[in-house]
Scaffold this active site. Structure first.
Site, mmCIF file in Angstrom:
data_model
loop_
_atom_site.group_PDB
_atom_site.id
_atom_site.type_symbol
_atom_site.label_atom_id
_atom_site.label_comp_id
_atom_site.label_asym_id
_atom_site.label_seq_id
_atom_site.Cartn_x
_atom_site.Cartn_y
_atom_site.Cartn_z
ATOM 1 N N GLY A 11 0.739 -0.832 -0.298
ATOM 2 C CA GLY A 11 -0.149 -0.034 0.044
ATOM 3 C C GLY A 11 1.310 0.901 0.005
ATOM 4 O O GLY A 11 2.010 1.312 0.302
ATOM 5 N N ARG A 15 -1.717 8.950 3.814
ATOM 6 C CA ARG A 15 -2.322 10.174 4.708
ATOM 7 C C ARG A 15 -1.084 9.875 5.911
ATOM 8 O O ARG A 15 -0.921 10.918 6.073
ATOM 9 C CB ARG A 15 -3.430 9.222 5.628
ATOM 10 N N GLN A 73 3.424 -6.657 -6.005
ATOM 11 C CA GLN A 73 1.819 -6.691 -6.175
ATOM 12 C C GLN A 73 1.818 -5.098 -6.700
ATOM 13 O O GLN A 73 2.060 -3.909 -6.538
ATOM 14 C CB GLN A 73 1.456 -6.014 -5.463
ATOM 15 N N TYR A 100 1.601 -7.563 8.365
ATOM 16 C CA TYR A 100 1.005 -6.594 8.073
ATOM 17 C C TYR A 100 2.543 -5.726 8.517
ATOM 18 O O TYR A 100 3.033 -5.718 8.952
ATOM 19 C CB TYR A 100 0.269 -5.505 8.402
ATOM 20 N N ASN A 374 47.709 13.427 34.575
ATOM 21 C CA ASN A 374 46.832 14.892 34.604
ATOM 22 C C ASN A 374 46.991 15.516 32.787
ATOM 23 O O ASN A 374 47.845 15.936 32.707
ATOM 24 C CB ASN A 374 47.199 15.830 36.125
ATOM 25 N N ARG A 437 57.192 27.861 25.995
ATOM 26 C CA ARG A 437 56.439 29.447 25.424
ATOM 27 C C ARG A 437 58.052 30.604 25.746
ATOM 28 O O ARG A 437 58.609 30.780 26.507
ATOM 29 C CB ARG A 437 55.338 29.667 27.187
#
Ligand code: UD1
Ligand code: CA
Length: 459
Positions: A11, A15, A73, A100, A374, A437
């Site tokens: 089907g 809807r 089908q 179904y 850590n 740094r």
């Protein structure tokens, strides 16, 4: 007798207002048709045949790697015609069970009972009593209370419309009987369709009709609209939630948990609201899952605490770990016991040893991290050079200062310390300190810029 399951799914589902065939719309993120196929597989069916029509190519795509046959089908001429399209594929010796594709929550136990009670040369039919039977085929019984026919709503008399026992559509009979009866079905009725339900009167005249009933209406409810789809989704989720609570899981609100896969929970797990579970998830004893957590294909160890808004996918979390809030744990992550992943930390293909921590704002990818390491805030493993991915190894007890970048491939030795803000490009020896740094300077004659007067030019 071996079983052939025929699933009607041709089907259109007008809807649903969708370009996708109705039976492919999902319940718990699995297509409805797949739910039905899974139920059929639980019955150890020898054959599963899906009758497809509308959207057959999309249905084929879903079924391509499954042991399922497809009967086309092309025109939907009725449920009897639909089953007839499958019959040439059905093993003639078998029993046939008709299901179904849009009735997704049917249970194995119900179907087993139905198939076990097929009368010789008769049909076993699943019926249900409804307070509002409108739209359904009515079950007509004789004065001995035997089922003698099904009358469709549009063909029913006023008296018949008062019958509240209805046809669920699900039935079982032998392949040879059904083939013979379907050959006799015509389309002289109000809808001009070949009704599967017309075989019931034929069976009643032969071996008889045995009526079975489902344990709840939900099992036989069909989906025709998105509203009904949502209602069945809720019913499905509610049942999953009830089962978890029966097994000793605390759900803060059973209506706000979504299980879209398989969840296995040990006792005394606590799940807060709006948690979504996908794929295969195992949660061990006493673990706590806070609000808005998404868990996909993962194991959460005993006593671990997953804090709010954390996403975990493809990962193994050890015992007594803490994650989040707002952690993102990606595939290939393995945390040993008592590991800690804090807020805005992302991990991927990473092993974190016991007791190691990354508490805030870090990306750890393609890394092997030892025990009691850590990892400071803002640490990033630079695992990708734009083309290839490389590994970062951090050995036991190392300390990675905040805002450092570890440019892979690189190894940080045991108990080594990386100073904050360091870009590590070479291996760091064990127990050493590395800092890259610029040394902090103070410029005595520096002044903050002052705001310029914008009207200066106009004067
Ligand atoms: C059917 C039953 C009715 C029952 C109801 C339960 C018939 C004649 N009637 O009615 O007794 O109470 O189901 O929901 O069987 N389908 C196909 N090909 C077709 C026609 C249908 O694959 O040619 C599929 C549809 O996609 C759908 C299912 O079969 O999934 C049922 O078809 P539908 O037309 O909705 O039957 P109903 O009129 O609801
Ligand atoms: Ca219908």
């Amino acid at each position: 007798m071996a079983l052939s399951v025929v699933i009607l799914a041709a089907g259109k589902g007008t809807r649903m207002k969708s370009s996708m065939p109705k039976v492919l719309h999902p319940i718990a993120s699995k297509p409805m048709l797949q739910h039905v196929i899974d139920a059929a597989n639980k019955l150890n069916a020898e054959q599963i045949i899906v009758v497809a029509g509308h959207g057959i190519d999309q249905v084929r795509e879903l079924l391509k790697d499954q042991k399922v046959q497809i009967a086309e089908q092309a025109q939907q001429l009725g449920t009897g015609h639909a089953v007839d399209q499958a019959m040439p594929l059905v093993n003639k010796e078998n029993q046939v069970l008709v299901l179904y594709g849009d009735v997704p929550l049917i249970k194995q136990e119900t179907l087993t009972a139905l198939c076990d009670q097929i009368p010789n040369n008769g049909i076993s039919l699943l019926t249900v009593k409804l307070s509002n039977p409108t739209g359904y085929g009515r079950i007509v019984r004789d004065n001995q209370n035997s089922v003698v026919a099904i009358i469709e709503q549009k063909d029913a008399s006023q008296d018949q419309l008062l019958i509240n026992e209805v046809n669920t559509g699900i039935l079982a009979g032998s392949a040879s009987d059904l083939t013979a009866w379907l050959n006799e079905v015509d389309n002289n009725n109000a809808q001009g369709e070949y009704y599967l339900t017309d075989t019931i009167a034929m069976a009643a005249a032969k071996g008889g009709v045995n009526a079975c009933h489902p344990s709840s209406e939900i099992e036989v409810e069909g989906v025709n609209s998105r509203v009904q789809l949502a209602a069945l989704e809720r019913a499905y989720q509610q049942e999953k939630a009830m089962r978890l609570m029966d097994k000793g899981v605390t759900l803060i609100d059973p209506s706000r948990l979504d299980i879209r896969g398989n969840l296995q929970c040990a006792q005394d797990v606590l799940i807060d609201i709006n948690v979504i579970v996908e794929g295969d998830v195992i949660i061990e004893t006493g673990a706590q899952i806070d609000a808005n957590v998404i868990l996909k294909d993962c194991v959460i160890g005993t006593g671990s605490h997953i804090k709010a808004n954390t996403m975990i996918e493809g990962a193994k979390i050890g015992n007594n770990c803490q994650l989040g809030p707002f952690a993102r744990v990606r595939p290939g992550t393995e945390l040993a016991d008592e590991a800690f992943i804090g807020n805005f930390v992302e991990t991927k293909k990473t092993k974190l040893g016991a007791g190691s921590k990354a508490s805030h704002l870090a990306y750890i990818g393609d890394a092997q991290v030892g025990e009691k390491v850590n990892i400071g805030a803002g640490v990033i493993t630079c695992n990708y050079d734009g083309i290839n991915k490389f590994q970062t190894i951090i050995e036991d007890g190392a300390f990675i200062g905040s805002d450092s970048q570890l440019v892979a491939p690189v190894t940080i030795g045991q108990m080594a310390t990386v100073g904050a803000g360091t870009t590590v490009t070479k291996d760091v020896p064990a127990e050493s300190l590395v800092i890259s740094r610029v040394k902090q300077k103070h410029l005595e004659d520096w002044q903050r810029p002052v705001k310029q007067d914008k009207n200066e030019d106009k004067k």
